[in-house]
Design an enzyme around this catalytic site. Structure first.
Site, PDB file in Angstrom:
ATOM      1  N   ASP A 148      80.464  21.511  44.904  1.00 39.39           N
ATOM      2  CA  ASP A 148      79.226  22.285  45.062  1.00 39.39           C
ATOM      3  C   ASP A 148      78.546  21.988  46.404  1.00 39.39           C
ATOM      4  OD1 ASP A 148      77.293  24.060  44.176  1.00 39.39           O
ATOM      5  OD2 ASP A 148      77.078  23.111  42.222  1.00 39.39           O
ATOM      6  N   GLU A 181      80.182  27.085  47.637  1.00 38.15           N
ATOM      7  CA  GLU A 181      79.185  27.004  48.708  1.00 38.15           C
ATOM      8  C   GLU A 181      78.336  28.268  48.749  1.00 38.15           C
ATOM      9  OE1 GLU A 181      78.432  28.026  52.993  1.00 38.15           O
ATOM     10  OE2 GLU A 181      79.640  28.995  51.429  1.00 38.15           O
ATOM     11  N   TRP A 182      78.550  29.126  47.745  1.00 32.76           N
ATOM     12  CA  TRP A 182      77.738  30.322  47.474  1.00 32.76           C
ATOM     13  C   TRP A 182      77.805  31.389  48.564  1.00 32.76           C
ATOM     14  CZ3 TRP A 182      73.649  26.072  47.667  1.00 32.76           C
ATOM     15  CH2 TRP A 182      73.846  25.172  46.625  1.00 32.76           C
ATOM     16  N   GLY A 183      78.751  31.276  49.489  1.00 37.90           N
ATOM     17  CA  GLY A 183      78.876  32.299  50.531  1.00 37.90           C
ATOM     18  C   GLY A 183      77.900  32.120  51.678  1.00 37.90           C
ATOM     19  N   ASN A 185      77.834  30.153  54.324  1.00 40.08           N
ATOM     20  CA  ASN A 185      78.414  29.967  55.662  1.00 40.08           C
ATOM     21  C   ASN A 185      79.756  30.672  55.793  1.00 40.08           C
ATOM     22  OD1 ASN A 185      76.547  27.787  57.009  1.00 40.08           O
ATOM     23  ND2 ASN A 185      76.886  27.115  54.909  1.00 40.08           N
ATOM     24  N   ASP A 203      74.637  31.968  42.045  1.00 35.09           N
ATOM     25  CA  ASP A 203      75.092  31.914  40.655  1.00 35.09           C
ATOM     26  C   ASP A 203      74.981  33.260  39.938  1.00 35.09           C
ATOM     27  OD1 ASP A 203      75.419  29.298  41.220  1.00 35.09           O
ATOM     28  OD2 ASP A 203      74.022  28.543  39.711  1.00 35.09           O
TER      29      ASP A 203
HETATM   30  C1  GLA Z   1      75.322  25.299  41.197  1.00 36.45           C
HETATM   31  C2  GLA Z   1      76.627  26.051  41.000  1.00 36.45           C
HETATM   32  C3  GLA Z   1      76.772  26.365  39.521  1.00 36.45           C
HETATM   33  C4  GLA Z   1      76.776  25.068  38.707  1.00 36.45           C
HETATM   34  C5  GLA Z   1      75.503  24.290  38.983  1.00 36.45           C
HETATM   35  C6  GLA Z   1      75.551  22.899  38.384  1.00 36.45           C
HETATM   36  O1  GLA Z   1      74.215  26.105  40.923  1.00 36.45           O
HETATM   37  O2  GLA Z   1      76.656  27.209  41.768  1.00 36.45           O
HETATM   38  O3  GLA Z   1      77.975  27.090  39.287  1.00 36.45           O
HETATM   39  O4  GLA Z   1      77.901  24.316  39.047  1.00 36.45           O
HETATM   40  O5  GLA Z   1      75.269  24.134  40.384  1.00 36.45           O
HETATM   41  O6  GLA Z   1      74.392  22.151  38.646  1.00 36.45           O
END
Ligand code: GLA
Length: 402
Positions: A148, A181-183, A185, A203
């Site tokens: 993460d 890394e949620w996109g 960078n 998320d």
């Molecule tokens: C981030 C991730 C989620 C999950 C939570 C856990 O938000 O994007 O998928 O793993 O952390 O805390």
């Protein structure tokens, strides 16, 4: 003596240079289950063991699901040597025993950590402890790591993920590396050399068409996530996938929406990581998650991510080229009311510049199979007319007839 030292230095140097990601893993999008979407931080070894049991008894394993992944909140501190310590209250038997249990069911075992100093839930992160963590994962028999991006102030994403990749490689156990890394960078640019999948967005939220505002951050419903995949398909392929986040199937959306969500993740060649409570699946949820014909579209060996071909009045037409000359087509109704589909195959010549494949029903007749009713649906000799209920799909497989 000098020569021996030189040789030793060369060896260390070349080993260092050779650090890379493990190749030949995740040649099709990974399939499994992860604890977060349903259980968040309320996890323990019993829940994980039961998840493994249920993955087998429910038919999920048989449908292709393989990884049981523990998300955040299994870890509590570090010992005097910097090795990570599992929470003794919720994981009293330790992680190795759990991994062994999961393996004994013929499944693979995954775990979670974070590139920052702390995980998103405030547990110890891997920053500065990558070697200890990778060593531990290898010893425990970990097969998959979700990594993460919380609490990473001042860190460079590509560098941070490379550090963990190298630590995993040096630890010597092939581990699928899931970049979370949620996109932020553009991980699709550097991700293929570092990991096997990378999150493209923040998320997912358990709704079909909404955005959930949490104050400093938002989470995204199915349609928002889908729209954020635009322009990314050329980065995906065998061993390196765009990850639009885990599935919410069975977590509260209505069946139509769950079906549409699952179908679109299949069209996107997305990792299929279930996030529901597999011990309490309704027959409908089970039917969706274990639809082998839809899964075959996702797992197709060609590994080409699908694309949006047309949009008209909230009805989208998506296509995915498949191996052996087949195609999948999915009509997605984003509206809250029913939509009519009319599609005259013969007037549509569709060229996909990525796969260089052409769908031309003027020169080839394709048979049609409805992947949700699992019945034949005629062929492309005749224009298609059908209706798609609100927030639902019509998903077909096209196979060339001789
Ligand atoms: C981030 C991730 C989620 C999950 C939570 C856990 O938000 O994007 O998928 O793993 O952390 O805390």
């Amino acid at each position: 003596m000098k020569q021996i030292i030189l040789l030793f230095l060369c060896l260390v140097f070349s080993l260092h240079l050779q650090a890379q990601k493990f190749e030949q893993l995740a040649m099709t999008p990974p399939m499994g289950w992860n604890s977060w979407n349903k259980f968040a931080g309320n996890i323990n070894e019993e829940i994980i063991r039961k998840a493994a049991d249920n993955m087998v008894s429910s038919g999920m394993k048989d449908a292709g699901y393989e990884y049981i992944v523990i998300d955040d909140c299994w870890q509590v501190s570090r010992d005097s040597l910097g090795f990570i310590v599992p929470d003794p209250k919720s994981f009293p038997s330790g992680i190795k025993a759990l991994a062994d249990y999961v393996h004994s069911k013929g499944l693979k075992f995954g775990i979670y950590s974070c590139a920052g100093t702390k995980t998103c839930a405030g547990r110890p992160g891997s920053k500065g402890y990558e070697t200890q963590d990778a060593t531990m994962y290898a010893r425990w028999g970990v097969d998959y790591l979700k990594f993460d991006w919380c609490n990473t102030d001042g860190q460079n994403a590509q560098q941070s993920y490379t550090t963990m990749r190298d630590a995993l490689y040096k630890a010597g156990r092939p581990i699928v590396f899931s970049i979370c890394e949620w996109g932020n960078n553009k991980p699709w640019i550097w991700g293929p050399a570092i990991g096997h999948l990378w999150r493209t967005t923040g998320d997912i939220y358990n709704c079909f068409d909404c955005v959930q505002n949490h104050g400093t951050w938002s989470s995204w419903g199915v349609l928002s996530i889908l729209d954020k995949q635009d322009g990314l398909r050329q980065y995906a392929g065998p061993g390196h996938w765009n990850d639009p986040d885990m599935l919410e199937v069975g977590n509260g959306m209505v069946a139509n929406e769950d079906r549409a969500h699952f179908s679109m993740w299949c069209m996107l060649a997305a990792p299929l990581i279930a996030g529901n409570d597999m011990s309490k699946m309704s027959p409908q949820t089970k039917e969706i998650l274990t639809n082998k014909e839809a899964i075959a579209v996702n797992q197709d060996a060609l590994g080409v991510q699908g694309f949006r071909h047309a949009v008209s009045d909230s009805l989208e037409t998506w296509l995915k080229p498949l191996s052996n000359g087949d195609w999948a087509i999915c009509f997605l109704n984003r509206a809250k009311t029913v939509r009519k589909v009319t599609f005259d195959w013969k007037t549509q010549i569709i060229f996909d510049p990525l796969s260089k494949r052409t769908l031309n029903a003027g020169t080839t007749v394709y048979s049609l199979r409805n992947l949700w009713t699992k019945t034949g649906a005629g062929n492309t000799g005749k224009a298609l007319t059908a209706t798609v209920p609100a927030h639902d799909v019509l998903m077909l497989r096209l196979t060339a007839t001789k």
